[in-house]
Each structure stands twice: as structure tokens, then as C-alpha cells.
Design a protein around this motif. Structure first.
Motif, PDB file in Angstrom:
ATOM      1  N   ARG A  26      78.894  92.992  32.827  1.00 59.58           N
ATOM      2  CA  ARG A  26      78.386  93.418  31.541  1.00 59.58           C
ATOM      3  C   ARG A  26      77.970  92.555  30.877  1.00 59.58           C
ATOM      4  O   ARG A  26      76.578  92.590  29.872  1.00 59.58           O
ATOM      5  CB  ARG A  26      79.763  93.725  30.648  1.00 59.58           C
ATOM      6  CG  ARG A  26      80.472  95.218  31.468  1.00 59.58           C
ATOM      7  CD  ARG A  26      79.606  96.422  31.540  1.00 59.58           C
ATOM      8  NE  ARG A  26      79.617  96.966  30.087  1.00 59.58           N
ATOM      9  CZ  ARG A  26      80.448  97.792  29.201  1.00 59.58           C
ATOM     10  NH1 ARG A  26      81.350  98.223  29.910  1.00 59.58           N
ATOM     11  NH2 ARG A  26      79.977  97.992  28.358  1.00 59.58           N
ATOM     12  N   LEU A  27      78.170  91.119  30.836  1.00 58.65           N
ATOM     13  CA  LEU A  27      77.399  90.145  30.040  1.00 58.65           C
ATOM     14  C   LEU A  27      76.041  89.871  30.849  1.00 58.65           C
ATOM     15  O   LEU A  27      75.045  89.681  29.778  1.00 58.65           O
ATOM     16  CB  LEU A  27      78.298  88.803  30.158  1.00 58.65           C
ATOM     17  CG  LEU A  27      77.683  87.742  29.792  1.00 58.65           C
ATOM     18  CD1 LEU A  27      77.428  87.695  28.245  1.00 58.65           C
ATOM     19  CD2 LEU A  27      78.340  86.328  29.763  1.00 58.65           C
ATOM     20  N   TYR A  28      76.123  89.738  31.860  1.00 57.04           N
ATOM     21  CA  TYR A  28      74.802  89.496  32.770  1.00 57.04           C
ATOM     22  C   TYR A  28      73.755  90.834  32.166  1.00 57.04           C
ATOM     23  O   TYR A  28      72.594  90.630  32.117  1.00 57.04           O
ATOM     24  CB  TYR A  28      74.972  89.569  34.331  1.00 57.04           C
ATOM     25  CG  TYR A  28      75.845  88.754  34.792  1.00 57.04           C
ATOM     26  CD1 TYR A  28      75.676  87.413  33.993  1.00 57.04           C
ATOM     27  CD2 TYR A  28      76.623  88.744  35.778  1.00 57.04           C
ATOM     28  CE1 TYR A  28      76.696  86.395  34.524  1.00 57.04           C
ATOM     29  CE2 TYR A  28      77.412  87.708  36.292  1.00 57.04           C
ATOM     30  CZ  TYR A  28      77.570  86.469  35.622  1.00 57.04           C
ATOM     31  OH  TYR A  28      78.294  85.549  36.260  1.00 57.04           O
ATOM     32  N   THR A  29      74.290  92.058  32.026  1.00 54.44           N
ATOM     33  CA  THR A  29      73.294  93.226  31.712  1.00 54.44           C
ATOM     34  C   THR A  29      72.738  93.082  30.514  1.00 54.44           C
ATOM     35  O   THR A  29      71.917  93.356  30.151  1.00 54.44           O
ATOM     36  CB  THR A  29      74.349  94.470  31.699  1.00 54.44           C
ATOM     37  OG1 THR A  29      74.695  94.700  33.255  1.00 54.44           O
ATOM     38  CG2 THR A  29      73.321  95.619  31.334  1.00 54.44           C
ATOM     39  N   GLU A  61      80.854  92.592  20.474  1.00 55.25           N
ATOM     40  CA  GLU A  61      81.389  93.992  20.421  1.00 55.25           C
ATOM     41  C   GLU A  61      81.995  94.382  21.673  1.00 55.25           C
ATOM     42  O   GLU A  61      83.126  95.248  21.974  1.00 55.25           O
ATOM     43  CB  GLU A  61      80.247  94.965  20.122  1.00 55.25           C
ATOM     44  CG  GLU A  61      80.587  96.575  20.000  1.00 55.25           C
ATOM     45  CD  GLU A  61      79.473  97.327  19.915  1.00 55.25           C
ATOM     46  OE1 GLU A  61      79.711  98.575  20.154  1.00 55.25           O
ATOM     47  OE2 GLU A  61      78.369  96.817  19.354  1.00 55.25           O
ATOM     48  N   GLN A  62      81.499  93.964  22.974  1.00 49.95           N
ATOM     49  CA  GLN A  62      81.750  94.184  24.131  1.00 49.95           C
ATOM     50  C   GLN A  62      82.622  92.990  24.923  1.00 49.95           C
ATOM     51  O   GLN A  62      82.845  93.273  26.111  1.00 49.95           O
ATOM     52  CB  GLN A  62      80.470  94.459  25.016  1.00 49.95           C
ATOM     53  CG  GLN A  62      79.817  95.629  24.321  1.00 49.95           C
ATOM     54  CD  GLN A  62      78.914  95.980  25.435  1.00 49.95           C
ATOM     55  OE1 GLN A  62      79.012  96.092  26.662  1.00 49.95           O
ATOM     56  NE2 GLN A  62      77.748  96.648  24.950  1.00 49.95           N
ATOM     57  N   LYS A  63      83.131  92.200  24.229  1.00 50.99           N
ATOM     58  CA  LYS A  63      83.998  91.076  24.556  1.00 50.99           C
ATOM     59  C   LYS A  63      85.283  91.539  25.500  1.00 50.99           C
ATOM     60  O   LYS A  63      85.531  91.059  26.527  1.00 50.99           O
ATOM     61  CB  LYS A  63      84.561  90.182  23.535  1.00 50.99           C
ATOM     62  CG  LYS A  63      85.319  89.102  23.957  1.00 50.99           C
ATOM     63  CD  LYS A  63      84.399  87.921  24.555  1.00 50.99           C
ATOM     64  CE  LYS A  63      85.225  86.609  24.646  1.00 50.99           C
ATOM     65  NZ  LYS A  63      86.504  86.614  25.224  1.00 50.99           N
ATOM     66  N   PRO A  64      86.016  92.665  25.116  1.00 50.85           N
ATOM     67  CA  PRO A  64      87.003  93.013  25.958  1.00 50.85           C
ATOM     68  C   PRO A  64      86.643  93.714  27.353  1.00 50.85           C
ATOM     69  O   PRO A  64      86.919  93.345  28.326  1.00 50.85           O
ATOM     70  CB  PRO A  64      87.477  94.203  25.288  1.00 50.85           C
ATOM     71  CG  PRO A  64      87.201  93.693  23.692  1.00 50.85           C
ATOM     72  CD  PRO A  64      85.892  93.260  23.993  1.00 50.85           C
ATOM     73  N   ASP A  65      85.479  94.351  27.289  1.00 54.17           N
ATOM     74  CA  ASP A  65      84.863  94.722  28.599  1.00 54.17           C
ATOM     75  C   ASP A  65      84.212  93.551  29.421  1.00 54.17           C
ATOM     76  O   ASP A  65      84.375  93.733  30.579  1.00 54.17           O
ATOM     77  CB  ASP A  65      83.701  95.503  28.181  1.00 54.17           C
ATOM     78  CG  ASP A  65      84.090  97.119  27.520  1.00 54.17           C
ATOM     79  OD1 ASP A  65      85.110  97.460  27.843  1.00 54.17           O
ATOM     80  OD2 ASP A  65      83.409  97.645  26.879  1.00 54.17           O
ATOM     81  N   ILE A  66      83.727  92.498  28.686  1.00 51.45           N
ATOM     82  CA  ILE A  66      83.062  91.447  29.406  1.00 51.45           C
ATOM     83  C   ILE A  66      84.284  90.536  30.026  1.00 51.45           C
ATOM     84  O   ILE A  66      84.160  90.235  31.079  1.00 51.45           O
ATOM     85  CB  ILE A  66      82.310  90.595  28.604  1.00 51.45           C
ATOM     86  CG1 ILE A  66      81.114  91.332  27.944  1.00 51.45           C
ATOM     87  CG2 ILE A  66      81.826  89.235  29.257  1.00 51.45           C
ATOM     88  CD1 ILE A  66      80.342  90.649  26.844  1.00 51.45           C
ATOM     89  N   ASP A  67      85.274  90.537  29.337  1.00 50.57           N
ATOM     90  CA  ASP A  67      86.494  89.805  30.219  1.00 50.57           C
ATOM     91  C   ASP A  67      86.874  90.544  31.202  1.00 50.57           C
ATOM     92  O   ASP A  67      87.505  89.920  32.329  1.00 50.57           O
ATOM     93  CB  ASP A  67      87.703  89.686  29.129  1.00 50.57           C
ATOM     94  CG  ASP A  67      87.441  88.866  27.776  1.00 50.57           C
ATOM     95  OD1 ASP A  67      86.471  87.839  27.992  1.00 50.57           O
ATOM     96  OD2 ASP A  67      88.014  89.022  26.688  1.00 50.57           O
TER      97      ASP A  67
END
Length: 226
Positions: free
Chosen positions: A77-80, A66-72
Motif C-alpha cells: 500500500r505504501l509503494y502504491t 491515514e493509511q498507516k494501519p493498512d500499510i502496517d
């Protein structure tokens, strides 16, 4: 001379193998609960490890998708996500105690607290860099050899890898008041705790506990508030 964190021997080939092993340790750690789906683990009054792992794995995978664009755009965001969803199933204090060995006993309470925080962050960041690449790894679970009332178990699995033999993974877990916790992972017979113990000991011998903590903080890219 400064002893580099986690590089235990020279040579490019060793570094590549070492980093790959660390990646598998951390992938294994995340998936370890999936291996713990055997009904022998469940005792009266305990929540089901099967449901716990299903929920944890499903939540993290769904959140990453769901958050792949934000993680990129922002890998923090991934660590969180990992910290919030997966890491509660690890006992980082116990892992830290076993990794430091007798150095833990001689460390001050403040040093222990700082080390646990930086060690946790080191594993989090290393794992975060490999999660997306190995998120579809298939795991085969081996029979669990444990008494029905066992409170410490070793769970063994095999992780498939393209073009090679399966990776042999074993998880040391114990039952706490908060459920099953991982405190060590072995990949191809090599323990995460033992591996870090040797490299960390070399740094402590040269620079002391504070020197090790500073190196971890530098590697993690964050300040040490010691």
C-alpha cells in the motif's frame, strides 16, 4: 560469480554506509521538489513549483498517516501511494539512460523498457523502506544560483540528522513540458546515477543486459517479462 546489485565493495561497514546513502538519495529525491520552491524557477505559463510541491508533499504525508494501519498490514500500500503521488516528478527514462551510459545505446527497445521498469521499482522499494523513518527530516534550502530563464538547475539543500553534521544534498533538475523533473540526486557529493552506473556495468560485463534485468527483477521480488 554473480555480481550483487548495488554492492560496489566488500565489507560490512561499506554496506551499511552504502544503504544509508541510498536511503538519503531517495529521501532527497522525494523532498527535492521542496527545495525547488524558489521563484526563479517559475516562467510565464508554467505552474508554480511551490504549489506543486506543497500539494505533493501534503498529499503523500496525509495519505501515509491515514493509511498507516493498512500499510502496517500490507507494505505494498505504501509503494502504491509513493508511485501515485511522488514518482511522477522523476524522469526515470533519463535516469536510466545516464545510469547505463553506452550500454543504453546498445540495448534493444525491449531491454530498455524492461530496465526502466525494474530500476524504477528498485528505487521505489528502497525508498518505501525508509520513508516512514525519515518522514520528519528537516531540510535547509541554500540559495539557488540560476538564471531566471534557466531550464536546467542544480538545487542544493542540507538535511539535518540527529547527532551529526547536516547531509549535503544536490538535485539535478530540468524543465519539461510537464514541469520540473528530477534526473539525478547527489548526497555528500556522490551521484545516484554514477554510483549505480559502476555496479550495473560490472553485472552487464559478466552477464549481459538481460542478466542485469533478471537480477533487478529478483531483488524486486517480481517476474521479468522479457
Amino acid at each position: 560469480m554473480t555480481t550483487p546489485v548495488a554492492d560496489t565493495a566488500p565489507g560490512a561497514g561499506h554496506v551499511v554506509r552504502h544503504r544509508r546513502r541510498i536511503s538519503w538519495w531517495l529521501i532527497a529525491g522525494f523532498l527535492s521538489a521542496v527545495c525547488a520552491l524558489q521563484p526563479q524557477f517559475v516562467k510565464a505559463g508554467d505552474s508554480s513549483p511551490l504549489q506543486l510541491v506543497k500539494d505533493t508533499t501534503s498529499r503523500l504525508q496525509a495519505a501515509v498517516r491515514e493509511q498507516k494501519p493498512d500499510i502496517d498490514r500490507d507494505e505494498s500500500r505504501l509503494y502504491t501511494l509513493i508511485a501515485d503521488i511522488a514518482l511522477p516528478h522523476f524522469d526515470f527514462k533519463r535516469m536510466s539512460m545516464w545510469t547505463l551510459g553506452h550500454y543504453w545505446r546498445s540495448a534493444t527497445p525491449q531491454q530498455r523498457e524492461r530496465f526502466v521498469a525494474q530500476f524504477r521499482q528498485l528505487l521505489l522499494r528502497t525508498y518505501g523502506h525508509t520513508l516512514l523513518e525519515y518522514s520528519d527530516t528537516k531540510i535547509r534550502y541554500l540559495p539557488l544560483l540560476a538564471a531566471p530563464d534557466a531550464q536546467r538547475v542544480t538545487v542544493r539543500c542540507e538535511a539535518e540528522q540527529a547527532g551529526g553534521n547536516p547531509i549535503q544534498i544536490a538535485y539535478a533538475m530540468y524543465l519539461t513540458a510537464d514541469g520540473w523533473k528530477v534526473y539525478d540526486v547527489q548526497v555528500e557529493g556522490v551521484s545516484l546515477v554514477t554510483n549505480y552506473r559502476s555496479s550495473f556495468a560490472a553485472i552487464i560485463q559478466r552477464q549481459g543486459m538481460d542478466g542485469l534485468i533478471r537480477q533487478l527483477a529478483e531483488k524486486n521480488g517480481e517476474p521479468d517479462h522479457g
